[in-house]
Every structure is written in structure tokens, then in C-alpha cells.
Design a protein around this motif. Structure first.
Motif, PDB file in Angstrom:
ATOM      1  N   LEU A 116       0.829  -1.205   0.000  1.00 52.26           N
ATOM      2  CA  LEU A 116       0.000   0.000   0.000  1.00 52.26           C
ATOM      3  C   LEU A 116       0.868   1.262   0.000  1.00 52.26           C
ATOM      4  N   LEU A 117       1.910   1.273   0.837  1.00 48.99           N
ATOM      5  CA  LEU A 117       2.777   2.441   0.938  1.00 48.99           C
ATOM      6  C   LEU A 117       3.474   2.744  -0.385  1.00 48.99           C
ATOM      7  N   GLN A 127       2.331   2.445  -3.223  1.00 49.03           N
ATOM      8  CA  GLN A 127       1.397   3.075  -4.153  1.00 49.03           C
ATOM      9  C   GLN A 127       0.915   4.445  -3.661  1.00 49.03           C
ATOM     10  N   TRP A 128       1.360   4.811  -2.444  1.00 51.20           N
ATOM     11  CA  TRP A 128       0.967   6.096  -1.882  1.00 51.20           C
ATOM     12  C   TRP A 128       2.093   7.128  -1.869  1.00 51.20           C
ATOM     13  N   PHE A 129       3.336   6.661  -1.815  1.00 48.80           N
ATOM     14  CA  PHE A 129       4.473   7.585  -1.700  1.00 48.80           C
ATOM     15  C   PHE A 129       5.516   7.285  -2.770  1.00 48.80           C
ATOM     16  N   SER A 130       6.259   8.320  -3.177  1.00 53.63           N
ATOM     17  CA  SER A 130       7.286   8.160  -4.211  1.00 53.63           C
ATOM     18  C   SER A 130       8.471   7.362  -3.673  1.00 53.63           C
ATOM     19  N   THR A 131       9.280   6.871  -4.584  1.00 53.20           N
ATOM     20  CA  THR A 131      10.437   6.050  -4.215  1.00 53.20           C
ATOM     21  C   THR A 131      11.376   6.795  -3.279  1.00 53.20           C
ATOM     22  N   ARG A 132      11.686   8.039  -3.598  1.00 54.68           N
ATOM     23  CA  ARG A 132      12.623   8.815  -2.779  1.00 54.68           C
ATOM     24  C   ARG A 132      12.074   9.038  -1.368  1.00 54.68           C
ATOM     25  N   LYS A 133      10.799   9.410  -1.276  1.00 57.26           N
ATOM     26  CA  LYS A 133      10.200   9.650   0.040  1.00 57.26           C
ATOM     27  C   LYS A 133      10.200   8.372   0.877  1.00 57.26           C
ATOM     28  N   MET A 134       9.873   7.263   0.237  1.00 60.49           N
ATOM     29  CA  MET A 134       9.835   5.994   0.959  1.00 60.49           C
ATOM     30  C   MET A 134      11.227   5.603   1.448  1.00 60.49           C
ATOM     31  N   PHE A 135      12.212   5.702   0.561  1.00 59.03           N
ATOM     32  CA  PHE A 135      13.569   5.282   0.926  1.00 59.03           C
ATOM     33  C   PHE A 135      14.151   6.170   2.016  1.00 59.03           C
ATOM     34  N   VAL A 166       2.489   6.850  -8.411  1.00 62.99           N
ATOM     35  CA  VAL A 166       1.760   7.023  -7.156  1.00 62.99           C
ATOM     36  C   VAL A 166       0.268   7.066  -7.481  1.00 62.99           C
ATOM     37  N   THR A 167      -0.438   5.975  -7.167  1.00 63.75           N
ATOM     38  CA  THR A 167      -1.859   5.871  -7.514  1.00 63.75           C
ATOM     39  C   THR A 167      -2.790   6.144  -6.345  1.00 63.75           C
ATOM     40  N   LYS A 168      -2.270   6.071  -5.121  1.00 57.32           N
ATOM     41  CA  LYS A 168      -3.044   6.323  -3.907  1.00 57.32           C
ATOM     42  C   LYS A 168      -4.359   5.537  -3.865  1.00 57.32           C
ATOM     43  N   PRO A 169      -4.270   4.207  -3.814  1.00 58.54           N
ATOM     44  CA  PRO A 169      -5.490   3.398  -3.741  1.00 58.54           C
ATOM     45  C   PRO A 169      -6.201   3.592  -2.409  1.00 58.54           C
ATOM     46  N   LYS A 170      -7.443   3.141  -2.357  1.00 64.80           N
ATOM     47  CA  LYS A 170      -8.245   3.261  -1.145  1.00 64.80           C
ATOM     48  C   LYS A 170      -7.625   2.431  -0.010  1.00 64.80           C
ATOM     49  N   ILE A 171      -7.624   3.007   1.182  1.00 58.32           N
ATOM     50  CA  ILE A 171      -7.068   2.329   2.354  1.00 58.32           C
ATOM     51  C   ILE A 171      -8.179   1.583   3.086  1.00 58.32           C
ATOM     52  N   ASP A 172      -8.004   0.296   3.239  1.00 57.23           N
ATOM     53  CA  ASP A 172      -8.987  -0.526   3.951  1.00 57.23           C
ATOM     54  C   ASP A 172      -8.460  -0.816   5.355  1.00 57.23           C
ATOM     55  N   ILE A 173      -8.995  -0.134   6.339  1.00 60.06           N
ATOM     56  CA  ILE A 173      -8.510  -0.234   7.712  1.00 60.06           C
ATOM     57  C   ILE A 173      -8.649  -1.658   8.259  1.00 60.06           C
ATOM     58  N   LEU A 174      -9.751  -2.317   7.925  1.00 53.14           N
ATOM     59  CA  LEU A 174      -9.969  -3.679   8.420  1.00 53.14           C
ATOM     60  C   LEU A 174      -8.884  -4.624   7.897  1.00 53.14           C
ATOM     61  N   SER A 175      -8.469  -4.455   6.639  1.00 56.89           N
ATOM     62  CA  SER A 175      -7.402  -5.293   6.076  1.00 56.89           C
ATOM     63  C   SER A 175      -6.096  -5.078   6.818  1.00 56.89           C
ATOM     64  N   ILE A 176      -5.781  -3.829   7.124  1.00 52.66           N
ATOM     65  CA  ILE A 176      -4.557  -3.522   7.867  1.00 52.66           C
ATOM     66  C   ILE A 176      -4.606  -4.165   9.247  1.00 52.66           C
TER      67      ILE A 176
END
Length: 493
Positions: free
Chosen positions: A79-80, A82-90, A203-213
Motif C-alpha cells: 500500500l505504501l 502506491q501512496w508515496f514516491s520512491t525517494r520519500k519511501m527510501f 503514485v496511484t493512492k489506492p483506497k485504504i482498507d482499515i480492516l485489512s490492515i
């Protein structure tokens, strides 16, 4: 910095204006020292018990917490990514890891040290999927073997050399230097990545499913914790806290899997297991991780408790195998590109089986040279199986499933490690206790009990290695996505 979605070039390595080396170097440096910490404290646990006046079950949380946090956070990495760019994540993950390392280095108490260890694990757990996903997007399938061989040098060589470095550093410098020596390299990695690392993917920012997390965290965390507790306590799997935790973890994972199959944008797309080469790769990956992590615990125990060697000596005996593993991983990657997986993995699983069978016969009079040779055989077979199988499995996935495939692979590492260590240490301990009870008059009962336990453990691992050999017979070179687009549609339907 603008995102590069590689719309013009299918793989960035094909772009003449794209220089992949800075990206590779940035990720490899950070990953090496992050992953090194998985096993860096194995031999130092006894020292920490003395320094902080701890029981073995308490100090073991230094290892348990690391695997637990990785087991919880790694599945969320899909999920992360698809939410944040490579540089930010690293940069973000390496910063968290570095802060944890500094806290550990100056920790005045065990609780503070444990906090630092947890932060290290949080950075490491998300960093591995970043690396795999980035390299899958940059390099085409026909070049991934060589690149993933370099990654294998990090993923396998770093934890393999951890016990050796730990023994030497603790004996001659002190336990705090296990963390102090890592800090400058971690800082360099952040600065290097800040300057040279380039964004890849979208970065597609898919929907976050809290129950799945929630279900993922309870599921993977429960299994890692349960098996870790089984290896630490005296009652093993008979302890209610152990089987209760495992039951909660298994039920949560079942519910998690059912939910992922119903979601349009799953947190972790388990449909990757519909691709046969990925499933075979997962099976081989689990066996290799269990064999490696358990051996990295059991071999030092055998050498220190049965052969009565010092920690530094035990670590140095493992060094040739660790070095061989590191040197051969890139070589195996190039051979994979040239010959495919079968010609590597089938002979390697045979070597693994022979090595495990030989280790099931070692005793107090076994020559050190044979122990060195066996560990080298183990590490060589691991280098020829783990990354080639993993790369081949991921090659079969379509691009949209790259984050999910890498997240699943990396989630299984702490899970398999916890299972391997807890199960085999429990078997060793039970076998030793049984031997001591039956031979109470033997002055060397404790030592001989350890040897008896080692025999039992490696006979079981020998059986598991034979399963790996059978799986290897089903291995074939996976076709790149563009060669089986229609079959992908059929699978997804």
C-alpha cells in the motif's frame, strides 16, 4: 521531483538517458546495513543478559521484536509503495532506521534499547519491498538475474555475516559498537539517496482498507509472535499463550485472505499465488529461510555448548561460508540470466540435502574443517536457490502485481525465520532434556544432549530439503508479462 511513470520506455534501464547505477547503489548501501541487524545481535544476547541483568526469555525480545515488527509492517508496504514516491519511501525508512540505531547505541536501559531495535525493524521491514519493486520496474526480465544477484548479496550475505561480526565486535570493542559502526553508513546512504535516487513507478493512492490492515497486523504478527514465544519458553507449543496467539494469528490470516479476494483494491493481492512459478518460488523461499535462520542459531549453540568454543571463534568458523555466499550471489544471478532457474536450483537442492544429512552426523570429535565445509555447502546452495527462485517467481507477475508479490515474499522472511528458529530450537532443547534425563550418570550428559539435539534437528531439515528438491523439478523459466498477456487475463478472470 517529477514522478517517472516510464510511459515511453517499458523499463527504465532501456532509456539511454537513465543511469541506473546511482539508484542501485543508494538502495544497496541502505539495505545492507539495515538487513545486517537481523542477525547482528545473535551472539551478543548473552553479553546483554550480563550487562542489563536479564533472563534469557527477556533478552530474546531483541530478536523477537525485530521479526514481529517486520511481520506487521512488511505486508502494508504494498500500500505504501502506491501512496508515496520512491525517494520519500527510501529516505523516510532509512531515517527511521538511523534514529533507531542511534537510540540503541546510547541506550541507558534495556527498555530504551528495545525501543531502538523496534525502530530499526520498522525501517528494515519497509525497505526490502522498496528495493524489489524498484528493480522490477527498472530492469527487464532478461537482466533481472544479475541485478537480483546483487540484491541477494545483501539479503543473504548481510544476515549470514552478522554472527561473525557480532562475535568479534562484542569481544574486542563492546556491544554498543554493534550500533555505532552502522550509524555513519546509514547517514551516508540517506545523503546519497537524497542526491541521486530517482523516482520510479506511479503514485496511484489506492483506497485504504482499515480492516485489512488490522487483520494483516494481527495475523502475521500473531504467527511471528507465537512461534517466537514457543522458542523462548520452557513449555514450548504447550503453553496456552503460545497456541492461543498462533490460533488468533491463523484465524486473522484466513479472514484477511477472504477479504482480499473480495476487494477491488486489496491491501495484499493474494491472487499472485495463481501464478505457478511464483507459488513454487514461495515454497523454496520458505525452506531456504528456515534452513538459514535456524542454522545461524543452532550452529553457534553447537560450537559454543558442545565444542566449547569462544563466541569469536564460533563466528570466524562461519565466516568462509558467509563470504562464499556473498561472492556467489552475483555469479548465480548472471548464470540465472544465461541458463534459467532449473540448471541452478535442481543441483543446489541436492547439495542442500547432502549438507543437511552430513550435519545430522556431527559430534564432539567432528573436525572443524568438516563444519566449515558443511556451512559453506549450506551457504552455496542458498545463493543458488533463493534469489534465482525469487526472481523467476516475480518475473511471471504482471507489473500491477509487483508491489504485492514483493510484499508477500518479504513478509514471509520473518515468518519463516520465526518458525524455523522456534521449531528447531524447541526440538533441540527437548531432545537435549530427554537425553540428560535418560543419562543422568553421564558427566558429559549436557554436551552429548546438545549433540543429540543437533542430530534430530538436521535430520528433520534433511527431510525438508528433499521437499525443496521435489519442488525444484517443477521449476521452469517464467515468461515475461508481455509474452503471456492473454493468460494473465484468463488468470484474473
Amino acid at each position: 521531483m517529477e514522478e517517472n511513470t516510464s510511459s515511453k520506455y517499458e523499463f527504465l534501464a532501456d532509456d539511454p538517458n537513465f543511469n541506473a547505477k546511482p539508484v542501485v547503489i543508494s538502495l544497496i548501501i541502505g539495505a545492507f546495513f539495515a538487513i545486517l541487524n537481523e542477525t547482528l545481535l545473535n551472539i551478543a544476547l548473552t553479553t546483554l543478559m550480563d550487562v542489563f541483568s536479564l533472563e534469557r526469555t527477556t533478552v530474546q525480545w531483541m530478536a523477537t521484536s525485530f521479526m514481529l515488527v517486520m511481520g506487521i509492517l512488511t505486508p502494508i508496504s504494498a500500500l505504501l509503495l502506491q501512496w508515496f514516491s520512491t525517494r520519500k519511501m527510501f529516505i523516510g525508512t532509512m531515517t527511521v532506521f538511523t534514529v533507531g540505531t542511534v537510540i540503541s547505541a546510547v541506550a541507558p536501559s534495556f527498555s530504551v534499547l528495545l525501543l531502538g531495535r523496534i525502530l530499526q525493524a520498522a525501517g528494515t521491514g519497509v525497505l526490502l519491498p522498496i528495493i524489489f519493486n524498484t528493480f522490477l520496474l527498472i530492469f527487464p526480465p532478461e537482466r533481472r538475474g544479475s541485478v537480483m544477484g546483487t540484491v541477494g548479496l545483501v539479503i543473504m550475505f548481510a544476515p549470514a555475516i552478522g554472527p561473525t561480526l557480532s562475535g568479534v565486535i562484542v569481544e574486542y570493542l563492546g556491544w554498543r559498537y554493534l550500533f555505532i559502526t552502522v550509524i555513519p553508513f546509514a547517514l551516508f546512504s540517506i545523503l546519497f539517496g537524497w542526491k541521486y535516487l530517482r523516482n520510479v513507478g506511479e503514485v496511484t493512492k489506492p483506497k485504504i482498507d482499515i480492516l485489512s490492515i488490522f487483520l494483516s497486523s494481527i495475523g502475521f504478527g500473531g504467527i511471528v509472535l507465537g512461534f517466537s514465544l514457543a522458542g523462548e519458553g520452557e513449555s514450548g507449543f504447550l503453553d496456552p499463550s503460545v497456541y492461543g496467539t498462533l490460533l488468533i494469528g491463523v484465524v486473522s490470516l484466513v479472514l484477511f485472505t477472504i477479504r482480499q479476494l473480495k476487494l477491488d483494491e486489496p491491501l495484499l493481492d493474494v491472487r499472485v499465488f495463481r501464478y505457478p512459478m511464483f507459488s513454487v518460488a514461495v515454497g523454496l523461499f520458505l525452506i531456504i529461510i528456515m534452513s538459514m535462520f535456524s542454522s545461524e542459531i543452532i550452529m553457534p549453540m553447537y560450537m559454543q555448548d558442545a565444542l566449547l568454543l569462544a563466541p569469536a571463534a564460533a563466528g570466524l568458523i562461519l565466516l568462509p561460508g558467509s563470504l562464499l555466499n556473498g561472492l556467489m550471489s552475483p555469479v548465480m544471478g548472471k548464470l540465472f540470466d544465461k541458463y534459467g532457474p532449473r540448471k541452478l536450483i535442481i543441483p543446489a537442492t541436492l547439495l542442500l540435502s547432502i549438507t543437511m544429512l552430513t550435519l545430522s552426523t556431527i559430534g564432539t570429535d567432528t573436525p572443524i574443517a568438516l563444519i566449515v565445509a558443511c556451512y559453506m555447502g549450506l551457504m552455496l546452495s542458498i545463493s543458488a536457490i533463493m534469489m534465482p527462485a525469487q526472481t523467476n517467481g516475480l518475473n511471471q507477475l504482471p507489473k500491477r502485481l509487483y508491489p504485492h508479490g514483493t510484499a508477500i515474499m518479504n513478509t514471509l522472511q520473518p515468518v519463516a525465520g520465526a518458525i524455523g528458529v522456534s521449531v528447531f530450537v524447541s526440538i533441540l532443547s527437548a531432545r537435549q532434556a530427554s537425553y540428560v534425563s535418560a543419562n543422568a550418570q553421564d558427566p558429559n550428559a549436557q554436551i552429548n544432549g546438545i549433540v543429540s539435539g543437533v542430530h534430530s534437528v538436521y535430520l528433520i531439515i534433511f527431510g525438508i530439503a528433499l521437499i525443496a528438491f521435489v519442488l525444484s523439478l517443477f521449476m521452469k523459466r517464467a515468461k515475461p508479462e508481455e509474452e503471456h498477456t492473454q493468460s494473465d487475463r484468463a488468470v484474473n478472470e
